[in-house]
Design a protein around this motif. Structure first.
Motif, PDB file in Angstrom:
ATOM      1  N   THR A   7       0.807  -1.223   0.000  1.00 20.56           N
ATOM      2  CA  THR A   7       0.000   0.000   0.000  1.00 20.56           C
ATOM      3  C   THR A   7       0.842   1.275   0.000  1.00 20.56           C
ATOM      4  O   THR A   7       0.447   2.269  -0.581  1.00 20.56           O
ATOM      5  CB  THR A   7      -0.946   0.032   1.212  1.00 20.56           C
ATOM      6  OG1 THR A   7      -0.162  -0.130   2.405  1.00 20.56           O
ATOM      7  CG2 THR A   7      -1.978  -1.080   1.124  1.00 20.56           C
ATOM      8  N   THR A   8       1.988   1.245   0.683  1.00 19.68           N
ATOM      9  CA  THR A   8       2.821   2.457   0.769  1.00 19.68           C
ATOM     10  C   THR A   8       4.286   2.094   0.548  1.00 19.68           C
ATOM     11  O   THR A   8       5.090   2.116   1.484  1.00 19.68           O
ATOM     12  CB  THR A   8       2.653   3.143   2.148  1.00 19.68           C
ATOM     13  OG1 THR A   8       1.288   3.056   2.560  1.00 19.68           O
ATOM     14  CG2 THR A   8       3.071   4.601   2.092  1.00 19.68           C
ATOM     15  N   PRO A   9       4.671   1.750  -0.678  1.00 20.49           N
ATOM     16  CA  PRO A   9       6.062   1.327  -0.922  1.00 20.49           C
ATOM     17  C   PRO A   9       7.068   2.462  -0.789  1.00 20.49           C
ATOM     18  O   PRO A   9       8.228   2.242  -0.477  1.00 20.49           O
ATOM     19  CB  PRO A   9       6.023   0.788  -2.355  1.00 20.49           C
ATOM     20  CG  PRO A   9       4.842   1.456  -2.980  1.00 20.49           C
ATOM     21  CD  PRO A   9       3.848   1.680  -1.890  1.00 20.49           C
ATOM     22  N   SER A  64      -5.118   1.137   9.288  1.00 26.54           N
ATOM     23  CA  SER A  64      -4.599   1.893   8.150  1.00 26.54           C
ATOM     24  C   SER A  64      -4.107   3.279   8.554  1.00 26.54           C
ATOM     25  O   SER A  64      -4.823   4.041   9.192  1.00 26.54           O
ATOM     26  CB  SER A  64      -5.699   2.019   7.091  1.00 26.54           C
ATOM     27  OG  SER A  64      -5.229   2.698   5.963  1.00 26.54           O
ATOM     28  N   LYS A  65      -2.840   3.577   8.183  1.00 27.01           N
ATOM     29  CA  LYS A  65      -2.246   4.908   8.389  1.00 27.01           C
ATOM     30  C   LYS A  65      -2.539   5.441   9.787  1.00 27.01           C
ATOM     31  O   LYS A  65      -3.013   6.570   9.957  1.00 27.01           O
ATOM     32  CB  LYS A  65      -2.727   5.865   7.310  1.00 27.01           C
ATOM     33  CG  LYS A  65      -2.246   5.470   5.916  1.00 27.01           C
ATOM     34  CD  LYS A  65      -2.739   6.434   4.861  1.00 27.01           C
ATOM     35  CE  LYS A  65      -2.154   6.127   3.492  1.00 27.01           C
ATOM     36  NZ  LYS A  65      -2.275   4.736   3.042  1.00 27.01           N
ATOM     37  N   PHE A 104      -7.267  -4.290   6.054  1.00 27.31           N
ATOM     38  CA  PHE A 104      -7.773  -5.585   5.571  1.00 27.31           C
ATOM     39  C   PHE A 104      -8.212  -6.396   6.778  1.00 27.31           C
ATOM     40  O   PHE A 104      -7.888  -6.060   7.919  1.00 27.31           O
ATOM     41  CB  PHE A 104      -6.698  -6.349   4.796  1.00 27.31           C
ATOM     42  CG  PHE A 104      -5.439  -6.574   5.593  1.00 27.31           C
ATOM     43  CD1 PHE A 104      -5.360  -7.571   6.564  1.00 27.31           C
ATOM     44  CD2 PHE A 104      -4.328  -5.783   5.388  1.00 27.31           C
ATOM     45  CE1 PHE A 104      -4.208  -7.770   7.309  1.00 27.31           C
ATOM     46  CE2 PHE A 104      -3.170  -5.968   6.126  1.00 27.31           C
ATOM     47  CZ  PHE A 104      -3.106  -6.969   7.091  1.00 27.31           C
ATOM     48  N   ILE A 105      -8.947  -7.463   6.527  1.00 32.45           N
ATOM     49  CA  ILE A 105      -9.294  -8.450   7.549  1.00 32.45           C
ATOM     50  C   ILE A 105      -8.919  -9.817   6.992  1.00 32.45           C
ATOM     51  O   ILE A 105      -9.330 -10.176   5.890  1.00 32.45           O
ATOM     52  CB  ILE A 105     -10.803  -8.448   7.895  1.00 32.45           C
ATOM     53  CG1 ILE A 105     -11.271  -7.069   8.377  1.00 32.45           C
ATOM     54  CG2 ILE A 105     -11.118  -9.529   8.921  1.00 32.45           C
ATOM     55  CD1 ILE A 105     -10.752  -6.648   9.722  1.00 32.45           C
ATOM     56  N   ALA A 162      -3.500  -7.983   1.528  1.00 28.66           N
ATOM     57  CA  ALA A 162      -2.794  -8.538   2.678  1.00 28.66           C
ATOM     58  C   ALA A 162      -1.802  -9.626   2.301  1.00 28.66           C
ATOM     59  O   ALA A 162      -1.051 -10.113   3.149  1.00 28.66           O
ATOM     60  CB  ALA A 162      -3.805  -9.113   3.672  1.00 28.66           C
ATOM     61  N   SER A 163      -1.777 -10.015   1.036  1.00 32.01           N
ATOM     62  CA  SER A 163      -0.979 -11.173   0.633  1.00 32.01           C
ATOM     63  C   SER A 163      -0.251 -10.928  -0.673  1.00 32.01           C
ATOM     64  O   SER A 163      -0.751 -10.222  -1.550  1.00 32.01           O
ATOM     65  CB  SER A 163      -1.898 -12.402   0.497  1.00 32.01           C
ATOM     66  OG  SER A 163      -1.192 -13.522   0.048  1.00 32.01           O
ATOM     67  N   THR A 164       0.915 -11.524  -0.784  1.00 28.46           N
ATOM     68  CA  THR A 164       1.664 -11.422  -2.037  1.00 28.46           C
ATOM     69  C   THR A 164       1.467 -12.651  -2.906  1.00 28.46           C
ATOM     70  O   THR A 164       1.698 -12.609  -4.107  1.00 28.46           O
ATOM     71  CB  THR A 164       3.172 -11.226  -1.773  1.00 28.46           C
ATOM     72  OG1 THR A 164       3.626 -12.295  -0.915  1.00 28.46           O
ATOM     73  CG2 THR A 164       3.435  -9.903  -1.092  1.00 28.46           C
ATOM     74  N   ASP A 165       1.033 -13.755  -2.289  1.00 31.15           N
ATOM     75  CA  ASP A 165       0.872 -14.994  -3.054  1.00 31.15           C
ATOM     76  C   ASP A 165      -0.554 -15.548  -3.027  1.00 31.15           C
ATOM     77  O   ASP A 165      -0.824 -16.610  -3.571  1.00 31.15           O
ATOM     78  CB  ASP A 165       1.853 -16.063  -2.550  1.00 31.15           C
ATOM     79  CG  ASP A 165       1.657 -16.390  -1.069  1.00 31.15           C
ATOM     80  OD1 ASP A 165       0.668 -15.899  -0.473  1.00 31.15           O
ATOM     81  OD2 ASP A 165       2.488 -17.143  -0.511  1.00 31.15           O
TER      82      ASP A 165
END
Length: 201
Positions: free
Chosen positions: A24-26, A71-72, A181-182, A193-196
């Protein structure tokens, strides 16, 4: 402007941009008031953070667990007007070193300021305490199963988990906070929430 101009002292935040592995915030702007000495005189407060091991062990003792990220979190905390003269920074949207920068002011709490962590923790704990009669499950989760902006909690039934999630979400919203996220055990995590698509970090 009047508050800043009439103050006898003005502090300008040294800042830089950092890269972080985040969906979300790279890229985020961080301030470093240690460079100017501001962090040396700000009250940090007591370390009231929950122990990560305790949170994990409690969750492992439940049949169903869930997790979220507020979030934030820091950016939702509004600073008192008396803090404004100490949160100035120089910026130019063109990032041209030959152009005179403008003076901006931070009106929210910020990453890198030594007092911000405990300010955010206090805000969430006080919110949970004030709303405890109406949202008892949210009080338990936010006061015991939260580490800064990360929540890991659970219960023995899916119905209890749903109640926890709903109460935490509603209580946070009353304070102006949102969950990013939940993620619930046994369910596919949301993309954010997930990269995979299977696990979360």
């Amino acid at each position: 402007q009047r508050i800043i101009n009439e103050n006898g002292f003005r502090h300008y935040m040294p800042w830089r941009v950092v890269l972080k592995e985040s969906t979300t915030t790279p890229i985020r702007m961080v301030v470093d008031p240690s460079v100017s000495g501001l962090n040396l005189i700000l009250a940090k407060g007591l370390n009231n953070l929950a122990k990560i091991n305790d949170i994990i062990i409690r969750s492992r003792c439940k049949m169903k667990i869930w997790s979220t990220d507020i979030s934030k979190l820091y950016n939702q905390l509004h600073l008192n007007d008396s803090s404004l003269p100490y949160g100035l920074f120089l910026f130019n949207k063109d990032m041209d070193p030959d152009k005179k920068p403008e003076t901006f002011v931070m009106t929210r709490a910020w990453y890198g300021v030594t007092s911000t962590g405990n300010q955010s923790g206090y805000a969430l704990e006080e919110l949970a305490r004030l709303l405890r009669p109406e949202y008892p499950a949210a009080y338990e989760v936010l006061s015991k199963d939260r580490y800064v902006d990360d929540v890991l909690s659970g219960a023995h039934t899916a119905e209890e988990v749903d109640q926890q999630v709903q109460q935490v979400t509603d209580a946070l919203a009353i304070g102006g906070f949102q969950t990013k996220f939940i993620v619930k055990s046994g369910e596919k995590p949301e993309d954010i929430a997930s990269t995979d698509g299977v696990s979360i970090k």
